[in-house]
Write a protein that holds these residues in place. Structure first.
Motif, mmCIF file in Angstrom:
data_model
loop_
_atom_site.group_PDB
_atom_site.id
_atom_site.type_symbol
_atom_site.label_atom_id
_atom_site.label_comp_id
_atom_site.label_asym_id
_atom_site.label_seq_id
_atom_site.Cartn_x
_atom_site.Cartn_y
_atom_site.Cartn_z
ATOM 1 N N VAL A 166 91.562 15.245 -74.410
ATOM 2 C CA VAL A 166 91.552 16.290 -75.440
ATOM 3 C C VAL A 166 92.935 16.942 -75.514
ATOM 4 N N VAL A 167 93.390 17.148 -76.749
ATOM 5 C CA VAL A 167 94.664 17.811 -77.024
ATOM 6 C C VAL A 167 94.349 19.022 -77.901
ATOM 7 N N PHE A 168 94.786 20.186 -77.473
ATOM 8 C CA PHE A 168 94.377 21.445 -78.094
ATOM 9 C C PHE A 168 95.442 21.986 -79.045
ATOM 10 N N ASP A 169 94.976 22.469 -80.214
ATOM 11 C CA ASP A 169 95.883 23.102 -81.177
ATOM 12 C C ASP A 169 96.585 24.319 -80.576
ATOM 13 N N THR A 170 95.917 24.980 -79.655
ATOM 14 C CA THR A 170 96.435 26.222 -79.088
ATOM 15 C C THR A 170 97.367 26.005 -77.895
ATOM 16 N N ALA A 171 97.379 24.788 -77.334
ATOM 17 C CA ALA A 171 98.041 24.572 -76.047
ATOM 18 C C ALA A 171 99.537 24.863 -76.084
ATOM 19 N N GLY A 189 97.337 31.417 -81.395
ATOM 20 C CA GLY A 189 98.177 30.527 -82.191
ATOM 21 C C GLY A 189 97.522 29.175 -82.432
ATOM 22 N N PHE A 190 97.922 28.532 -83.537
ATOM 23 C CA PHE A 190 97.351 27.234 -83.902
ATOM 24 C C PHE A 190 98.454 26.329 -84.464
ATOM 25 N N GLU A 226 106.847 32.795 -80.057
ATOM 26 C CA GLU A 226 106.187 33.667 -81.027
ATOM 27 C C GLU A 226 105.607 32.786 -82.118
ATOM 28 N N THR A 227 104.446 33.169 -82.622
ATOM 29 C CA THR A 227 103.811 32.380 -83.684
ATOM 30 C C THR A 227 102.987 33.306 -84.562
ATOM 31 N N SER A 228 102.728 32.876 -85.788
ATOM 32 C CA SER A 228 102.154 33.787 -86.776
ATOM 33 C C SER A 228 100.631 33.872 -86.732
#
Length: 399
Positions: free
Chosen positions: A148-153, A181-182, A228-230
């Motif tokens: 599994v690879v996570f969008d948030t990782a 974050g995503f 940092e992310t939106s």
């Protein structure tokens, strides 16, 4: 050859892609949708020996994801490529929310699936479907590892000052309220591809990545790490998107509850599905929006202005957070294809070292390309994203 099968599961659909990893080329890709109906639709694209892509489609009854995977295997057997000749050494899965528990690609175990399910309260539309897809894929491919690879990782490197909301600390801790974050797979992929293209070590670069699609996010990347992310607790925070508000005063929800008697479900639907450029203009596609704005439609022009204004706001903030910027990168559907959005976003930023080359910006292409002038101290790039390839790379890295 070494092949990896990449799976992206939704509640009633899944996408798949078989990637040959030695040359990093796609051997086949497809979509199974409307699962749970008598009119499920399967489309399968396979690449022939001559390099041409052939498309095959079928409509049939598919009751669940397990039957969907069986249908996918039928298409591989009938149309190719043969999974006997190209057996996947692993299956890589996209999972939307890993919370604060998962910060790297992870081999699937029963405990991992329990944890993903437990995090469903943070992504109720996505994580349960991801688990369902993983389980069905394990039934179809029981003898290879699943990863599994996570969008948030990618965003687990955010410092506390960036991911902490100024909310009562005990409440935030109890209910896991923080910025996650995503689009992390995309941000990681394009920032590393940009470094390779520039023949620079990603560890030496400060980059700002604009992932602009129907969902949109921006990330400040220092030395290959997200700082940092939106997007926030959910994908609703941040930039104006296709149907999402992005940043909005939280009290708007209270106001609409009191004055319009809107409940939680209505507000959720309004903010996520009926707002953004669609809510402002009636257009769902950026191409339609820009064409309408250029014809003089006031609502469309206003929607485009609001969209770009928010991009500039975040871009400026990330410049100050990073101190200096080496590259600004546009990616995803709008970022890669809308010269107008890129031009309006970067207009007037010469004093910050950004000089856009108008001819380069208008020129279309399939690969990575520079769209800034040779004199620009900040290199502006268009980098096509490939989240499936990034998932396949990360899958191989742990097996």
């Amino acid at each position: 050859m070494t092949s990896v099968l990449v799976i992206n599961s939704g509640s009633s659909s899944f996408k798949y892609q078989l990637i040959e990893m030695d040359a990093e080329t796609t051997l086949a890709r497809g979509l199974v949708e409307r699962i749970g109906t008598d009119e499920a639709h399967i489309v399968h694209h396979d690449v022939t020996d001559s390099g041409e892509e052939e498309t095959h489609e079928q409509t049939r009854a598919i009751r669940n994801h397990t039957e969907g995977f069986a249908a996918m295997l039928d298409f591989f057997a009938e149309h190719g490529p043969s999974l006997t000749e190209h057996p996947p050494v692993a299956v890589g899965h996209r999972v939307v929310h890993g919370g604060a528990r998962f910060f790297e690609p992870t081999v699937v175990t029963n405990l991992v699936k329990i944890n993903i399910q437990d995090l469903s309260e943070l992504a109720p539309l996505h994580n349960p479907a991801n688990v369902e897809g993983i389980t069905a894929a394990q039934e179809s491919f029981p003898d290879v590892p699943h990863v599994v690879v996570f969008d948030t990782a990618f965003h687990q490197t955010l410092p506390p000052k960036a991911y902490t909301y100024a909310l009562d600390a005990a409440t935030a801790e109890r209910y896991r309220v923080r910025k996650y974050g995503f689009h992390g797979t995309s941000h990681k992929f394009v920032s590393e591809e940009a470094a390779r293209f520039l023949e620079r070590d990603v560890a030496d670069l400060n980059q700002i990545v604009l992932h602009l699609g129907n969902g949109a996010s921006m990330t400040a990347v220092r030395g290959g790490k997200s700082v940092e992310t939106s997007m926030g607790l959910t994908p609703l925070e941040g930039l104006v998107m296709g149907t999402r508000t992005g940043d909005i005063d939280p009290a708007v929800a209270f106001h609409l509850h009191r004055r319009a008697d809107m409940g939680v479900a209505e507000l959720d639907d309004l903010f996520n599905k009926k707002s953004g450029i669609y809510g402002l203009s009636g257009h769902r596609d950026m191409r339609d929006l820009t064409e309408s704005a250029n014809r003089g439609d006031t609502a469309s022009r206003n929607a485009l202005d609001v969209y770009v204004h928010r991009l500039k706001q975040y871009l400026g903030g990330y410049f100050f957070q990073l101190g200096h910027v080496d590259t600004v990168i546009f990616t995803a559907g709008i970022g890669e294809n809308s010269a107008e959005v890129r031009a309006e976003t970067l207009d007037g930023l010469q004093n910050y070292g950004i000089e856009l080359d108008a001819a380069r910006n208008e020129r279309r292409g399939d690969g990575i390309r520079v769209i800034s002038t040779d004199e620009s101290s900040v290199t502006v790039l268009v980098v096509p994203t490939n989240e499936e390839l990034e998932i396949a790379r990360q899958t191989l890295s742990v097996i």
